[in-house]
Design an enzyme around this catalytic site. Structure first.
Site, PDB file in Angstrom:
ATOM      1  N   TRP A  74       0.908  -1.163   0.000  1.00 56.38           N
ATOM      2  CA  TRP A  74       0.000   0.000   0.000  1.00 56.38           C
ATOM      3  C   TRP A  74       0.934   1.196   0.000  1.00 56.38           C
ATOM      4  CZ3 TRP A  74      -1.704   3.548   4.117  1.00 56.38           C
ATOM      5  CH2 TRP A  74      -2.864   4.274   3.779  1.00 56.38           C
ATOM      6  N   GLU A 481     -20.612   9.148  12.076  1.00 55.83           N
ATOM      7  CA  GLU A 481     -20.314   7.791  11.597  1.00 55.83           C
ATOM      8  C   GLU A 481     -21.099   7.485  10.333  1.00 55.83           C
ATOM      9  OE1 GLU A 481     -18.114   5.772  12.011  1.00 55.83           O
ATOM     10  OE2 GLU A 481     -18.909   3.863  11.248  1.00 55.83           O
ATOM     11  N   LYS A 485     -19.339   6.462   6.774  1.00 58.21           N
ATOM     12  CA  LYS A 485     -19.663   5.241   6.026  1.00 58.21           C
ATOM     13  C   LYS A 485     -19.944   5.577   4.574  1.00 58.21           C
ATOM     14  CE  LYS A 485     -18.295   2.832   7.982  1.00 58.21           C
ATOM     15  NZ  LYS A 485     -17.637   3.300   9.100  1.00 58.21           N
TER      16      LYS A 485
HETATM   17  C1  AGP Z   1     -13.710   3.130   9.391  1.00 59.58           C
HETATM   18  O1  AGP Z   1     -14.751   2.719   8.499  1.00 59.58           O
HETATM   19  C2  AGP Z   1     -12.378   3.287   8.689  1.00 59.58           C
HETATM   20  N1  AGP Z   1     -12.026   2.112   8.006  1.00 59.58           N
HETATM   21  C3  AGP Z   1     -11.300   3.863   9.574  1.00 59.58           C
HETATM   22  O2  AGP Z   1     -11.735   5.150   9.944  1.00 59.58           O
HETATM   23  C4  AGP Z   1     -10.940   3.090  10.872  1.00 59.58           C
HETATM   24  O3  AGP Z   1     -12.004   3.179  11.785  1.00 59.58           O
HETATM   25  C5  AGP Z   1      -9.713   3.762  11.481  1.00 59.58           C
HETATM   26  O4  AGP Z   1      -8.651   3.616  10.568  1.00 59.58           O
HETATM   27  C6  AGP Z   1      -9.310   3.164  12.845  1.00 59.58           C
HETATM   28  O5  AGP Z   1      -8.994   1.816  12.691  1.00 59.58           O
HETATM   29  P1  AGP Z   1      -8.836   0.915  14.035  1.00 59.58           P
HETATM   30  O6  AGP Z   1     -10.166   0.922  14.714  1.00 59.58           O
HETATM   31  O7  AGP Z   1      -8.440  -0.432  13.535  1.00 59.58           O
HETATM   32  O8  AGP Z   1      -7.784   1.557  14.867  1.00 59.58           O
END
Ligand code: AGP
Length: 608
Positions: A74, A481, A485
């Site tokens: 990535w 939230e 989403k």
């Molecule tokens: C949420 O839909 C995202 N994929 C992203 O904001 C995620 O919640 C954030 O990166 C934190 O990840 P974690 O809960 O694994 O720490």
């Protein structure tokens, strides 16, 4: 995030490595590659894009050998191209290396290596490490790796092989997860257990500063001073089918529909209805320690930060303890005030988010007691916190977090219930909250049963360019939230706002083209939300309202109403989030977006 797989054993390495990478696709990546020891030297195959492209490259001339490493990248340094894909070779081609993490001092190291005649072929920080290992190599690969790592600042999870020390894989971690898989006469290296689950359930999680040497006849784990480390073997309980889609079109949809079960699992064995209390075994805090907490900090990122905002309101309302929520990426670089009785709650589904891990370490350094609310068992945050509450929501594969969010809110409610009942919360109020928690799974199911209504709503709004999500109190974070989403999987711009705050700017955006989602349960601030709905209607906004009751005052004001069951205020976000998860999902599908792996996103952001 990037994924790492390594194999040494009697089987051909390439098919096993590629299969392992496929199990890691969900983490989000933009290029991939393998390196295999072919008896004469190291042979690499790499490709930009998806693993299917790498398979085409391999098929042209498959590398033959029974020891190898592989990677999904990535991009952090340098665009997602073949030349930047891992594995990277050293200048003389004798070292091949895959790397997760960021080498922060790579440019200085690169310049000094170039001054000593090393030629680079990529824009990555990783290639620097391959050349440092080459330069340090004096016949023993792990010694060279340790020597090279001493010069590196930043984070890494690496796997290294060499044509000059051919019978081993050397793995090392600092700040990026890595484990060793113990097979039957074969051994694995992986950044995530799902890559090797079909071969073994026995794994050893490496900790920061540890180096593993994996060979055909076994493994050794040492620290950076080459002192042997005695590590426990963990058995992975998750089954692969848990990680498969289970008949749903996408992991995200499967995980949305799992929520009656996952919310139940979060509460399993922890809710004491008749006492209106909760039992949490992993806090590692005595009654006295819990009672001595005089301020709480909750730190997280993304969706986990939204559940943190809900936790803040719960703890202040019911425990009467000053609580503040901090973005982990901000907290770690601030000069936060941490006292001897500060409790730092760290929320992370993956348990590997770099900013959240760093924030927790900073809070620990300053003396806070840290509690991790984590889903992935054995993850770094879960192993480094003082105590915690596992979500028990099972693997969350979809990049957009859904079941983890509802389990986080439930876990926060369980913690709040325990702490509040140790302080001033009455048994009656405790029983009311406990019963409301116990009712959630059925209530969630009743919402999921009406998913077709949300799909029809998605058809109405799939072409919108912007959305506004509004809520008050506990439902302001739910609005945030809901907006997250939608934007992260459909790429529609969406903003969450406190409903009253709309008058201070966003109301200028309202016209007949702007869908506005109101979370409007019949709670203490319902009448205020009704006024906001009327303000939007007066400006021709298209209103979608999540409500809990028939309301005459809303007649003619709402374009689309979706009714959810009533519950206590602090748990409304759990129920309100279900239709909003589904709305985002169906709109994204109708826009032909890659729902499970949205562009630019990763499941766990293990870099800053
Ligand atoms: C949420 O839909 C995202 N994929 C992203 O904001 C995620 O919640 C954030 O990166 C934190 O990840 P974690 O809960 O694994 O720490």
């Amino acid at each position: 995030m990037c994924g790492i797989v390594g194999y040494v054993g009697p089987q051909r390495a390439t098919p096993l490595l590629v299969d392992g990478l496929k199990r890691l696709e969900y983490r989000g990546y933009d290029s991939a590659g393998v390196a295999v020891m072919n008896g004469k030297g190291v042979e690499t195959r790499r490709a930009a894009g998806k693993i299917a492209r790498l398979e085409q490259v391999i098929a042209e001339e498959p590398p033959l050998g029974t020891l190898g490493i592989a990677h999904t990248r990535w991009a952090t340094h340098g665009p997602p191209t073949e030349r930047n894909a891992h594995p990277h070779l050293s200048h003389d081609g004798t070292i091949a290396l895959v790397h997760n993490g960021i080498i922060e001092n790579y440019s200085a190291l690169k310049q000094s290596l170039q001054a000593r005649g090393y030629v680079f072929h990529s824009d990555t920080d990783t290639e620097v490490l391959a050349n440092l290992i080459q330069e340090a190599f004096a016949g023993n690969l792990e010694a060279a790796v340790i020597e090279a790592l001493r010069q590196v600042e930043g984070t890494y999870g690496i796997a290294v092989i060499s044509s000059l020390d051919t019978e081993k894989i050397v793995a090392a971690r600092k700040g990026s997860p890595l484990l060793i898989g113990l097979g039957d006469g074969e051994y694995f290296v992986a950044s995530d257990a799902s890559a090797i689950l079909r071969h073994t359930r026995q794994v050893i999680y490496l900790d920061d500063g540890e180096v593993a040497v994996v060979a055909r006849d076994g493994y050794r784990i040492v620290d950076l001073d080459a002192h042997a480390q005695d590590k426990p073997v963990t058995r992975i309980e998750w089954d692969l089918e848990h990680i498969e889609k289970g008949g749903y079109a996408h992991f995200m949809l499967k995980e949305i529909f799992e929520q009656p079960t996952t919310v139940s699992n979060t509460m399993r064995g922890r809710l004491i209805l008749e006492e209106g209390f909760s039992k949490l075994g992993g806090l590692n805090m005595t009654r006295e320690q819990l009672l001595s907490v005089d301020n709480v900090i909750i730190t997280a990122c993304g969706t986990s930060w939204h559940s943190a905002l809900i936790g803040e309101m719960m703890i202040e309302e019911l425990c009467r303890i000053p609580t503040e929520v901090e973005y982990a990426s901000e907290f770690r670089y601030r000069n936060p005030i941490i006292g001897p009785n500060t409790l730092c709650i760290v929320i992370s589904q993956s348990g590997e988010t770099a900013d959240t891990l760093a924030a927790m370490r900073e809070a620990k350094r300053r003396g806070a007691h840290t509690l991790g609310l984590v889903n992935v068992v054995g993850s770094t945050i879960a192993r480094e916190d003082h105590g915690g509450i596992y979500l028990h929501a099972g693997p969350e594969i979809g990049v957009a977090s859904t079941k983890a969010f509802t389990s986080q809110v439930v876990a926060l409610a369980l913690f709040t219930l325990k702490l509040a009942r140790l302080r001033d919360l009455s048994v009656e109020r405790g029983r009311q909250i406990a019963q409301a928690l116990a009712d959630l799974p059925k209530q969630i199911q009743s919402i999921l049963d009406r998913a077709p209504e949300i799909e029809a709503l998605a058809e109405e709004f799939k072409r919108a360019s912007n959305f506004l999500y509004l809520g008050r109190g506990y439902n302001f974070p739910a609005a945030l939230e809901g907006a997250l989403k939608l934007k992260e999987i459909s790429y529609i711009h969406a903003e969450g706002y406190p409903a009253a705050e709309m008058k201070h700017g966003p109301i200028a955006l309202i016209d007949e083209m702007m869908p506005v989602v109101f979370i409007a349960p019949h709670d203490a601030v319902f009448e205020k939300v009704v006024s906001n709905i009327q303000e939007v209607k007066a400006r021709k906004g298209r209103i979608i309202a999540i409500t809990t009751r028939e309301e005459p005052s809303l007649k003619g004001q709402i374009d689309y109403e979706f009714r959810i069951p009533e519950t206590v205020d602090l748990l409304t976000p759990v129920l309100a989030s279900i239709p909003l998860q589904l709305l985002a999902y169906y709109i994204a599908v109708k826009r032909a977006c890659n729902v499970d792996q949205p562009r630019n996103l990763a499941k766990s952001v293990t870099v800053e």
